[in-house]
Design an enzyme around this catalytic site. Structure first.
Site, PDB file in Angstrom:
ATOM      1  N   ASN A   1     -57.795 -12.384  -2.377  1.00  0.00           N
ATOM      2  CA  ASN A   1     -59.063 -11.396  -1.974  1.00  0.00           C
ATOM      3  C   ASN A   1     -58.759 -10.772  -0.819  1.00  0.00           C
ATOM      4  OD1 ASN A   1     -59.240 -14.199  -1.023  1.00  0.00           O
ATOM      5  ND2 ASN A   1     -61.385 -13.692  -0.530  1.00  0.00           N
TER       6      ASN A   1
ATOM      7  N   GLU B   1     -58.437 -11.968  -8.166  1.00  0.00           N
ATOM      8  CA  GLU B   1     -58.030 -11.786  -9.790  1.00  0.00           C
ATOM      9  C   GLU B   1     -57.817 -10.385  -9.869  1.00  0.00           C
ATOM     10  OE1 GLU B   1     -60.711 -13.435  -8.551  1.00  0.00           O
ATOM     11  OE2 GLU B   1     -61.636 -14.906  -9.721  1.00  0.00           O
TER      12      GLU B   1
ATOM     13  N   CYS C   1     -65.795 -13.787 -10.935  1.00  0.00           N
ATOM     14  CA  CYS C   1     -67.328 -12.980 -10.831  1.00  0.00           C
ATOM     15  C   CYS C   1     -67.271 -12.197 -11.960  1.00  0.00           C
ATOM     16  CB  CYS C   1     -67.399 -12.381  -9.655  1.00  0.00           C
ATOM     17  SG  CYS C   1     -66.437 -10.714  -9.706  1.00  0.00           S
TER      18      CYS C   1
HETATM   19  N1  THU Z   1     -63.918 -13.897  -4.474  1.00  0.00           N
HETATM   20  C1  THU Z   1     -62.804 -13.819  -5.198  1.00  0.00           C
HETATM   21  O1  THU Z   1     -61.782 -13.361  -4.658  1.00  0.00           O
HETATM   22  N2  THU Z   1     -62.950 -14.157  -6.680  1.00  0.00           N
HETATM   23  C2  THU Z   1     -64.064 -14.845  -7.295  1.00  0.00           C
HETATM   24  O2  THU Z   1     -63.791 -15.057  -8.378  1.00  0.00           O
HETATM   25  C3  THU Z   1     -65.228 -14.800  -6.642  1.00  0.00           C
HETATM   26  C4  THU Z   1     -65.099 -14.163  -5.330  1.00  0.00           C
HETATM   27  C5  THU Z   1     -63.963 -13.534  -3.367  1.00  0.00           C
HETATM   28  C6  THU Z   1     -64.627 -12.146  -2.827  1.00  0.00           C
HETATM   29  C7  THU Z   1     -64.961 -12.466  -1.481  1.00  0.00           C
HETATM   30  O3  THU Z   1     -63.802 -11.842  -0.758  1.00  0.00           O
HETATM   31  C8  THU Z   1     -65.011 -13.962  -1.339  1.00  0.00           C
HETATM   32  O4  THU Z   1     -64.333 -14.401  -2.534  1.00  0.00           O
HETATM   33  C9  THU Z   1     -66.431 -14.316  -1.388  1.00  0.00           C
HETATM   34  O5  THU Z   1     -67.288 -13.972  -2.053  1.00  0.00           O
END
Ligand code: THU
Length: 159
Positions: free
Chosen positions: A61, A74, A112
């Site tokens: 992320n 993802e 998400c």
């Molecule tokens: N996040 C992801 O990278 N993948 C997920 O499936 C859920 C959330 C990240 C987004 C943000 O940078 C952090 O996790 C907190 O929500």
């Protein structure tokens, strides 16, 4: 009124039950969490995508001070795979995360809604299912297709 029920099946697997290939993918997803840029949430997510030629693509992320401009792990991995290897099929995506304490989450991390939509598009595009490994230190869930994560979904058949 007609009530329609949808059932979703997934396997709960232990780390020691993983195949060598899946184990390597889990290691790659965990390593990718250390390349996360997440100063705002402190939540570091890693995703590893296995392609049909054995290539592994990783993503993490990437946050931004303008919060909505950040990107989930993802989607980072899926879009990189699509842009770098457009003709390769995705076999599996594996997801792991570390929380603000720096430790890997005990529960499996679940993508998400936006990432589920992108995952489904990859699956529809390549016409073969994508396996999904959601990894925590206490449990790993294996899901056989992106469709299972997004029932009653929107896809390009509507367009
Ligand atoms: N996040 C992801 O990278 N993948 C997920 O499936 C859920 C959330 C990240 C987004 C943000 O940078 C952090 O996790 C907190 O929500």
């Amino acid at each position: 009124m007609k009530r329609i029920e949808i059932s979703i099946s997934y396997c709960k697997v232990e780390e020691k039950e993983l195949s060598e290939e899946d184990r390597a993918l889990l290691d790659a997803a965990r390593k990718a969490t250390y390349r996360s840029y997440s100063p705002y949430s402190g939540f570091s997510v890693g995703a590893a995508v296995l392609l049909d030629d054995g290539t592994v693509v990783e993503g993490s992320n990437q946050e931004n001070c303008s919060y909505p401009q950040g990107q989930c792990a993802e989607r980072t991995a899926l879009f990189y795979a699509g842009s770098r290897y457009p003709d390769r099929k995705i076999l599996t995506i594996c997801i792991a995360a570390r929380g603000t304490d720096g430790a890997f989450t005990s529960s499996p991390i679940s993508p998400c809604g936006g990432c589920r939509q992108v995952l489904l598009e990859s699956e529809v595009r390549q016409k073969t299912p994508i396996g999904i490994l959601l990894c925590g230190t206490d449990a790993i869930y294996r899901i056989d297709s992106a469709r299972d994560l997004l029932p009653i979904s929107f896809d390009n058949s509507y367009l």
